[in-house]
Design a protein around this motif. Sequence first.
Motif, short mmCIF file in Angstrom:
data_model
loop_
_atom_site.label_atom_id
_atom_site.label_comp_id
_atom_site.label_asym_id
_atom_site.label_seq_id
_atom_site.Cartn_x
_atom_site.Cartn_y
_atom_site.Cartn_z
N UNK A 1 0.82 -1.21 0.00
CA UNK A 1 0.00 0.00 0.00
C UNK A 1 0.86 1.27 0.00
N UNK A 2 2.15 1.11 -0.20
CA UNK A 2 3.09 2.23 -0.14
C UNK A 2 2.80 3.23 -1.25
N UNK A 3 3.15 4.48 -1.01
CA UNK A 3 2.91 5.53 -2.00
C UNK A 3 3.88 5.46 -3.18
N UNK A 4 5.03 4.85 -3.00
CA UNK A 4 5.99 4.72 -4.09
C UNK A 4 5.52 3.64 -5.04
N UNK A 5 5.43 3.96 -6.32
CA UNK A 5 4.88 3.04 -7.32
C UNK A 5 5.70 1.77 -7.46
N UNK A 6 7.01 1.89 -7.41
CA UNK A 6 7.87 0.71 -7.56
C UNK A 6 7.67 -0.24 -6.38
N UNK A 7 7.71 0.31 -5.18
CA UNK A 7 7.52 -0.50 -3.97
C UNK A 7 6.14 -1.15 -3.99
N UNK A 8 5.14 -0.37 -4.33
CA UNK A 8 3.77 -0.88 -4.38
C UNK A 8 3.65 -2.01 -5.40
N UNK A 9 4.24 -1.84 -6.57
CA UNK A 9 4.16 -2.86 -7.62
C UNK A 9 4.83 -4.16 -7.17
N UNK A 10 6.01 -4.06 -6.64
CA UNK A 10 6.74 -5.26 -6.23
C UNK A 10 6.01 -5.99 -5.11
N UNK A 11 5.64 -5.27 -4.08
CA UNK A 11 5.07 -5.93 -2.92
C UNK A 11 3.60 -6.31 -3.10
N UNK A 12 2.92 -5.66 -4.02
CA UNK A 12 1.57 -6.14 -4.37
C UNK A 12 1.67 -7.50 -5.04
N UNK A 13 2.68 -7.66 -5.87
CA UNK A 13 2.91 -8.96 -6.51
C UNK A 13 3.28 -10.03 -5.50
N UNK A 14 4.12 -9.67 -4.54
CA UNK A 14 4.51 -10.63 -3.50
C UNK A 14 3.28 -11.01 -2.68
#
Length: 152
Positions: free
Chosen positions: A45-58
């Motif tokens: 749920x992080x505001x950073x798009x890269x972090x959100x993309x990676x951890x949403x996938x995880x």
Amino acid sequence: GLNARRELRRRVAAADAMLLALRLMENEITARRTPMPEIIDLLAKNENAVVRQIFSGVRRRMRERSGLSLSYLWCAGMRADAGLGREECGVLCDAANFLGRYDASEQKAAIDTALHRLQMLRELAFAELRDRGSLYRTCGIAAGLLVILVLV
């Protein structure tokens, strides 16, 4: 040249994002003793798009394939198209071998090592971008001029 420059910028930005994510993980593990699935939910749920993309996938992989190890699911998430280079993914996958399995001090040590190694890779990519930036720009302009001359 322009594509290589864009990829280097993307790689530096992705490394910056993951450095922030690792620091957040370190804080959650040491200060609050937050379990790893909750940390991954937080990062998804992080505001950073890269972090959100990676951890949403995880997080999605954790829900779909609950029988697989966090380490495996984490590595699959790092390999997603988020701009990380092969070396950065390797550093993050090495850290995953300790996350969620051992006590907080061992997890913190793994994150500290990953932070140090990822910071070094980020600095190398940034230096390459800085050193080759003018070369990439010059190549792009030269290629554009060549196309114009051929068409005229």
